[in-house]
Design an enzyme around this catalytic site. Structure first.
Site, mmCIF file in Angstrom:
data_model
loop_
_atom_site.group_PDB
_atom_site.id
_atom_site.type_symbol
_atom_site.label_atom_id
_atom_site.label_comp_id
_atom_site.label_asym_id
_atom_site.label_seq_id
_atom_site.Cartn_x
_atom_site.Cartn_y
_atom_site.Cartn_z
ATOM 1 N N ASN A 117 -7.505 -3.051 14.122
ATOM 2 C CA ASN A 117 -8.927 -3.254 13.694
ATOM 3 C C ASN A 117 -9.029 -4.526 12.886
ATOM 4 O O ASN A 117 -10.087 -4.839 12.326
ATOM 5 C CB ASN A 117 -9.666 -2.054 13.081
ATOM 6 C CG ASN A 117 -9.031 -1.630 11.692
ATOM 7 O OD1 ASN A 117 -8.054 -2.501 11.342
ATOM 8 N ND2 ASN A 117 -9.661 -0.827 11.247
ATOM 9 N N ASP A 159 0.839 -0.996 0.079
ATOM 10 C CA ASP A 159 0.084 0.013 -0.098
ATOM 11 C C ASP A 159 1.041 1.398 -0.065
ATOM 12 O O ASP A 159 1.918 1.305 0.153
ATOM 13 C CB ASP A 159 -1.157 -0.046 1.080
ATOM 14 C CG ASP A 159 -0.536 -0.621 2.538
ATOM 15 O OD1 ASP A 159 0.931 -0.532 2.561
ATOM 16 O OD2 ASP A 159 -1.076 -1.252 3.420
ATOM 17 N N HIS A 184 -7.148 -5.108 10.027
ATOM 18 C CA HIS A 184 -7.124 -4.833 8.540
ATOM 19 C C HIS A 184 -5.915 -5.584 8.015
ATOM 20 O O HIS A 184 -4.720 -5.798 8.939
ATOM 21 C CB HIS A 184 -7.184 -3.423 8.252
ATOM 22 C CG HIS A 184 -5.906 -2.550 8.847
ATOM 23 N ND1 HIS A 184 -6.256 -1.171 9.002
ATOM 24 C CD2 HIS A 184 -4.593 -2.798 8.747
ATOM 25 C CE1 HIS A 184 -4.840 -0.765 9.216
ATOM 26 N NE2 HIS A 184 -3.972 -1.668 9.470
ATOM 27 N N GLU A 205 -9.752 -2.420 4.892
ATOM 28 C CA GLU A 205 -10.350 -1.987 6.331
ATOM 29 C C GLU A 205 -11.610 -2.919 6.427
ATOM 30 O O GLU A 205 -12.279 -3.336 5.358
ATOM 31 C CB GLU A 205 -10.807 -0.524 6.325
ATOM 32 C CG GLU A 205 -9.510 0.334 6.177
ATOM 33 C CD GLU A 205 -8.909 0.670 7.488
ATOM 34 O OE1 GLU A 205 -8.675 -0.324 8.283
ATOM 35 O OE2 GLU A 205 -8.541 1.680 7.882
HETATM 36 C C1 F6R Z 1 1.452 -1.565 6.213
HETATM 37 C C2 F6R Z 1 -0.009 -2.313 5.946
HETATM 38 C C3 F6R Z 1 -0.683 -2.365 7.238
HETATM 39 C C4 F6R Z 1 0.470 -2.576 8.564
HETATM 40 C C5 F6R Z 1 -0.620 -2.441 9.877
HETATM 41 C C6 F6R Z 1 0.128 -2.785 11.100
HETATM 42 O O1 F6R Z 1 2.086 -1.734 4.875
HETATM 43 O O2 F6R Z 1 -0.416 -2.673 5.183
HETATM 44 O O3 F6R Z 1 -1.676 -3.354 7.136
HETATM 45 O O4 F6R Z 1 0.785 -3.950 8.242
HETATM 46 O O5 F6R Z 1 -1.479 -1.569 9.972
HETATM 47 O O6 F6R Z 1 0.899 -1.544 11.318
HETATM 48 P P1 F6R Z 1 2.009 -1.700 12.467
HETATM 49 O O7 F6R Z 1 3.008 -2.718 12.085
HETATM 50 O O8 F6R Z 1 2.647 -0.249 12.460
HETATM 51 O O9 F6R Z 1 1.263 -2.000 13.737
#
Ligand code: F6R
Length: 243
Positions: free
Chosen positions: A136, A67, A138, A143
């Site tokens: 959450n 992303d 995702h 999401e």
């Molecule tokens: C990042 C991504 C997100 C993160 C997730 C956890 O490229 O796709 O899904 O893996 O938000 O984020 P952290 O590791 O910062 O807790």
């Protein structure tokens, strides 16, 4: 599903890096799906360390990131492209043209999503998809919703996601409202998925995602259907699996 719980971050990082390096060493032209955020940084550090020891080359590796924020100019310090350069790409021998990240700086996000899906389709199948999980549930920026999309798409970030990512920005106002994310299709199509989870605040969501009902309200729960899922957790995140 293969779940491993580690009593130290170091061991978790070594295990994660070992799986990535093993994929690159055994597959002639490995295709890696990569994630950003706080979860994979220690793993990337370990990959770079092993690379510096001469154990692996990325000259024939192709990468696709999950992303990118919409609306940040190219080179913005909090863009995921800069994150990847600072944590991995600047330190290994991967050719620039084999690196793919959605471009969130373009006016026409729809065209960019289409271009990204075409690149993914041309590549065929990701060999190893690295994932973190949001508070959450995702994965990527898919999401929680009534339905999840298969294709790469622009998404309005949920408030809790913006708040979690606000630590990287000077103020909440600066956190982008939208992102482009790889859809569930390319993620679930990956040959192997490597899900990494750290910290007590993820204990409940990862337990629900992997042991509860499969539901689009927790996108990570769809990973239960994947035939080759490896989960690496620290003992805090894995607390509810150890009882
Ligand atoms: C990042 C991504 C997100 C993160 C997730 C956890 O490229 O796709 O899904 O893996 O938000 O984020 P952290 O590791 O910062 O807790």
């Amino acid at each position: 599903m293969n779940i491993h719980i580690f009593d130290s971050q170091e061991k978790l990082n070594q295990a994660g890096a070992g799986i990535i390096i093993g994929t690159v060493q055994t597959k002639q032209r490995a295709i890696l799906g990569l994630a950003t955020g706080s979860t994979p940084t220690g793993i990337y550090e370990e990959v770079v360390r092993e690379y510096n020891r001469g154990l692996v080359s990325f000259r024939k590796t192709t990468t696709f990131n999950l992303d990118e924020y919409v609306g940040l100019p190219v080179g913005h310090p909090e863009s995921y492209l800069v994150y990847m350069q600072q944590h991995l790409f600047n330190f290994i021998d991967i050719p620039a043209e084999q690196i793919h990240i959605p471009d969130g700086s373009l006016e026409d996000t729809l065209a960019e999503c289409k271009r990204y899906d075409e690149l993914l389709a041309d590549a065929g199948q990701i060999d190893l998809q690295l994932l973190g999980i949001g508070h959450n549930g995702h994965i990527g920026f898919n999401e929680p919703d009534h339905a999840l999309l298969r294709e790469t798409h622009a998404v309005t970030l949920r408030e809790e996601t913006r708040q979690a990512n606000a630590i990287y920005f000077d103020s909440m106002d600066e956190v982008p409202a939208q992102a482009i994310t790889m859809g569930m299709g390319a993620i679930l199509k990956a040959k192997t998925i490597l899900l990494v989870v750290r910290g007590a605040e993820k204990a409940e969501i990862i337990h629900k995602a992997l042991t509860g009902p499969i539901t689009t309200a927790i996108p990570a729960s769809l990973l239960q259907t994947h035939p080759s899922l490896v989960v690496l957790m620290d003992s805090e995140a894995g607390r509810l699996f150890q009882t």
